[in-house]
Design a protein around this motif. Structure first.
Motif, PDB file in Angstrom:
ATOM      1  N   GLY A   1      93.730  83.887 -12.860  1.00  0.00           N
ATOM      2  CA  GLY A   1      92.613  84.595 -13.148  1.00  0.00           C
ATOM      3  C   GLY A   1      92.263  84.250 -14.616  1.00  0.00           C
ATOM      4  N   GLY A   2      93.398  84.156 -15.404  1.00  0.00           N
ATOM      5  CA  GLY A   2      93.068  83.772 -16.629  1.00  0.00           C
ATOM      6  C   GLY A   2      92.467  82.600 -17.119  1.00  0.00           C
ATOM      7  N   TYR A   3      92.898  81.533 -16.184  1.00  0.00           N
ATOM      8  CA  TYR A   3      92.276  80.107 -16.236  1.00  0.00           C
ATOM      9  C   TYR A   3      90.807  80.183 -15.677  1.00  0.00           C
ATOM     10  N   ALA A   4      90.497  80.944 -14.704  1.00  0.00           N
ATOM     11  CA  ALA A   4      89.046  81.239 -14.113  1.00  0.00           C
ATOM     12  C   ALA A   4      88.238  81.642 -15.252  1.00  0.00           C
ATOM     13  N   VAL A   5      88.759  82.745 -15.995  1.00  0.00           N
ATOM     14  CA  VAL A   5      87.923  83.087 -17.186  1.00  0.00           C
ATOM     15  C   VAL A   5      87.536  81.941 -18.274  1.00  0.00           C
ATOM     16  N   GLN A   6      88.547  81.569 -18.565  1.00  0.00           N
ATOM     17  CA  GLN A   6      88.546  80.308 -19.558  1.00  0.00           C
ATOM     18  C   GLN A   6      87.521  79.496 -19.323  1.00  0.00           C
ATOM     19  N   LEU A   7      87.723  78.914 -17.823  1.00  0.00           N
ATOM     20  CA  LEU A   7      86.686  77.918 -17.342  1.00  0.00           C
ATOM     21  C   LEU A   7      85.534  78.335 -17.192  1.00  0.00           C
ATOM     22  N   ALA A   8      85.071  79.660 -16.728  1.00  0.00           N
ATOM     23  CA  ALA A   8      83.853  80.101 -17.000  1.00  0.00           C
ATOM     24  C   ALA A   8      83.219  80.389 -18.154  1.00  0.00           C
ATOM     25  N   LYS A   9      84.054  80.792 -19.114  1.00  0.00           N
ATOM     26  CA  LYS A   9      83.383  80.808 -20.494  1.00  0.00           C
ATOM     27  C   LYS A   9      83.084  79.537 -21.204  1.00  0.00           C
ATOM     28  N   ASP A  10      84.011  78.481 -20.790  1.00  0.00           N
ATOM     29  CA  ASP A  10      83.743  77.485 -21.416  1.00  0.00           C
ATOM     30  C   ASP A  10      82.443  76.649 -20.847  1.00  0.00           C
ATOM     31  N   ALA A  11      82.100  77.125 -19.498  1.00  0.00           N
ATOM     32  CA  ALA A  11      80.894  76.477 -19.071  1.00  0.00           C
ATOM     33  C   ALA A  11      79.655  77.347 -19.475  1.00  0.00           C
ATOM     34  N   GLY A  12      79.860  78.216 -20.248  1.00  0.00           N
ATOM     35  CA  GLY A  12      78.762  79.242 -20.876  1.00  0.00           C
ATOM     36  C   GLY A  12      78.288  80.177 -20.110  1.00  0.00           C
ATOM     37  N   ALA A  13      79.241  80.863 -19.232  1.00  0.00           N
ATOM     38  CA  ALA A  13      78.815  81.882 -18.399  1.00  0.00           C
ATOM     39  C   ALA A  13      79.213  83.451 -19.364  1.00  0.00           C
ATOM     40  N   HIS A  14      78.578  84.465 -18.511  1.00  0.00           N
ATOM     41  CA  HIS A  14      78.930  85.904 -19.029  1.00  0.00           C
ATOM     42  C   HIS A  14      79.956  86.306 -18.014  1.00  0.00           C
ATOM     43  N   VAL A  15      81.179  86.573 -18.642  1.00  0.00           N
ATOM     44  CA  VAL A  15      82.461  86.823 -17.364  1.00  0.00           C
ATOM     45  C   VAL A  15      82.688  88.306 -17.659  1.00  0.00           C
ATOM     46  N   ILE A  16      82.484  88.813 -16.386  1.00  0.00           N
ATOM     47  CA  ILE A  16      82.960  90.431 -16.217  1.00  0.00           C
ATOM     48  C   ILE A  16      84.196  90.076 -15.343  1.00  0.00           C
ATOM     49  N   THR A  17      85.353  90.835 -15.639  1.00  0.00           N
ATOM     50  CA  THR A  17      86.463  90.853 -15.062  1.00  0.00           C
ATOM     51  C   THR A  17      87.284  92.366 -14.581  1.00  0.00           C
ATOM     52  N   THR A  18      87.904  92.249 -13.700  1.00  0.00           N
ATOM     53  CA  THR A  18      88.644  93.539 -13.197  1.00  0.00           C
ATOM     54  C   THR A  18      90.178  92.958 -13.560  1.00  0.00           C
ATOM     55  N   ALA A  19      90.679  94.135 -13.992  1.00  0.00           N
ATOM     56  CA  ALA A  19      92.019  94.164 -14.295  1.00  0.00           C
ATOM     57  C   ALA A  19      92.732  95.565 -14.590  1.00  0.00           C
ATOM     58  N   SER A  20      94.159  95.564 -14.661  1.00  0.00           N
ATOM     59  CA  SER A  20      94.914  97.041 -14.603  1.00  0.00           C
ATOM     60  C   SER A  20      95.028  97.055 -16.084  1.00  0.00           C
ATOM     61  N   PRO A  21      95.474  98.212 -16.485  1.00  0.00           N
ATOM     62  CA  PRO A  21      95.846  98.190 -18.232  1.00  0.00           C
ATOM     63  C   PRO A  21      96.995  97.470 -18.311  1.00  0.00           C
ATOM     64  N   ARG A  22      97.801  97.166 -17.620  1.00  0.00           N
ATOM     65  CA  ARG A  22      99.124  96.185 -17.894  1.00  0.00           C
ATOM     66  C   ARG A  22      98.543  94.790 -18.133  1.00  0.00           C
ATOM     67  N   SER A  23      97.557  94.400 -17.687  1.00  0.00           N
ATOM     68  CA  SER A  23      97.079  93.033 -17.660  1.00  0.00           C
ATOM     69  C   SER A  23      95.965  93.060 -18.688  1.00  0.00           C
ATOM     70  N   ARG A  24      95.343  94.014 -19.269  1.00  0.00           N
ATOM     71  CA  ARG A  24      94.073  93.961 -19.991  1.00  0.00           C
ATOM     72  C   ARG A  24      94.080  93.090 -21.067  1.00  0.00           C
ATOM     73  N   GLU A  25      95.241  93.000 -21.946  1.00  0.00           N
ATOM     74  CA  GLU A  25      95.238  92.124 -23.116  1.00  0.00           C
ATOM     75  C   GLU A  25      95.212  90.678 -22.852  1.00  0.00           C
ATOM     76  N   ALA A  26      95.900  90.289 -21.427  1.00  0.00           N
ATOM     77  CA  ALA A  26      95.916  88.947 -21.456  1.00  0.00           C
ATOM     78  C   ALA A  26      94.612  88.569 -20.825  1.00  0.00           C
ATOM     79  N   VAL A  27      93.813  89.489 -20.196  1.00  0.00           N
ATOM     80  CA  VAL A  27      92.635  89.184 -19.511  1.00  0.00           C
ATOM     81  C   VAL A  27      91.484  89.133 -20.827  1.00  0.00           C
ATOM     82  N   ALA A  28      91.875  89.935 -21.917  1.00  0.00           N
ATOM     83  CA  ALA A  28      90.848  90.063 -23.150  1.00  0.00           C
ATOM     84  C   ALA A  28      91.218  88.686 -23.697  1.00  0.00           C
ATOM     85  N   SER A  29      92.237  88.288 -23.942  1.00  0.00           N
ATOM     86  CA  SER A  29      92.625  87.100 -24.733  1.00  0.00           C
ATOM     87  C   SER A  29      92.013  85.993 -23.905  1.00  0.00           C
TER      88      SER A  29
END
Length: 193
Positions: free
Chosen positions: A37-65
Motif C-alpha cells: 500500500g505504501g508503494y501504491a501511495v508513493q506511485l500515485a503521489k509521484d504521478a501528481g494525484a491527491h491520495v486518500i488512504t485508509t489505515a489503522s492507528p498502528r500503520s498510520r505513521e508508515a502511511v503518512a511517511s
C-alpha cells in the motif's frame, strides 16, 4: 512478511494500466497500511494525484511517511462517511466485508474505476454511471519489476526494510505476520553455519 515484489508490480498495473491514473486525479487506497500500500501511495503521489488512504492507528505513521494527503482511520470511521468528494480511482488492497467493498463504487465519480485485489469478491461497478469494476490478480512481469527496482535503486521509491531474519527464523516470522506483528519488508538471510 509482505507480499512478493510481483504484487507490488501489480499495484502499479492497478493504478496506471487499469486505473489510467493521471495528474490531478483523486485516488482512494483502501488498506494502505502494508508495504505494498505504501508503494501504491508513493506511485500515485509521484504521478501528481491527491491520495486518500485508509489505515489503522498502528500503520498510520508508515502511511503518512509514504506521502498521502488524507488518512482515514478505518477502525473509528467508515470510509463512505469520510470521503466527501468523489474519487477517480478506488484501489482496494484490503480484505473487507462484501458490503464495504460494494460501497466503494458509490465514492467513485462517473467514468472512474474500482480496482479490487481480493480474489474471493468481484470488484463492484456501476454501468449506469460508467464506473468500471476490475479484479486484479498477481501476474509476473519482469519488465515492470525491473522498473520498480530501478525506482528503488534510484531513491524514487522507498522500500521499508524493517528487519533481517535468518532462514531458520522463518516459522516464527510467519507466526508474527499472521498476528499482524510484522511490519515492513523483512529480508530473509541464510542461516549462520
Amino acid at each position: 512478511m509482505e507480499p512478493p515484489p510481483s504484487q507490488s508490480a501489480a499495484r502499479k498495473v492497478a493504478l496506471f494500466n487499469h486505473g489510467r491514473l493521471t495528474a490531478g486525479q483523486r485516488v482512494l487506497i483502501n488498506g494502505a497500511g502494508g508495504t505494498v500500500g505504501g508503494y501504491a501511495v508513493q506511485l500515485a503521489k509521484d504521478a501528481g494525484a491527491h491520495v486518500i488512504t485508509t489505515a489503522s492507528p498502528r500503520s498510520r505513521e508508515a502511511v503518512a511517511s509514504a506521502g498521502d494527503d488524507e488518512i482515514i482511520d478505518h477502525t473509528t470511521t467508515g470510509v463512505t462517511a469520510a470521503v466527501t468528494e468523489p474519487v477517480d480511482i478506488a484501489l482496494s488492497l484490503a480484505p473487507v466485508a462484501p458490503a464495504e467493498l460494494a460501497a466503494l463504487v458509490t465514492l467513485v465519480r462517473p467514468g472512474g474505476v474500482v480496482v479490487n485485489t481480493t480474489v474471493w469478491m468481484p470488484a463492484p461497478g456501476d454501468e449506469e454511471r460508467g464506473v468500471r469494476g476490475i479484479d486484479l490478480f498477481v501476474r509476473s512481469d519482469a519488465a515492470q519489476l525491473g522498473k520498480l527496482v530501478a525506482l528503488i535503486v534510484g531513491g524514487e521509491l522507498r522500500a521499508a526494510v524493517t528487519e533481517r531474519a535468518a532462514l531458520t527464523e522463518l516459522p516464527a516470522l510467519h507466526s508474527r505476520a499472521a498476528e499482524g506483528a510484522a511490519h515492513g519488508k523483512v529480508v530473509v538471510v541464510p542461516s549462520a553455519a
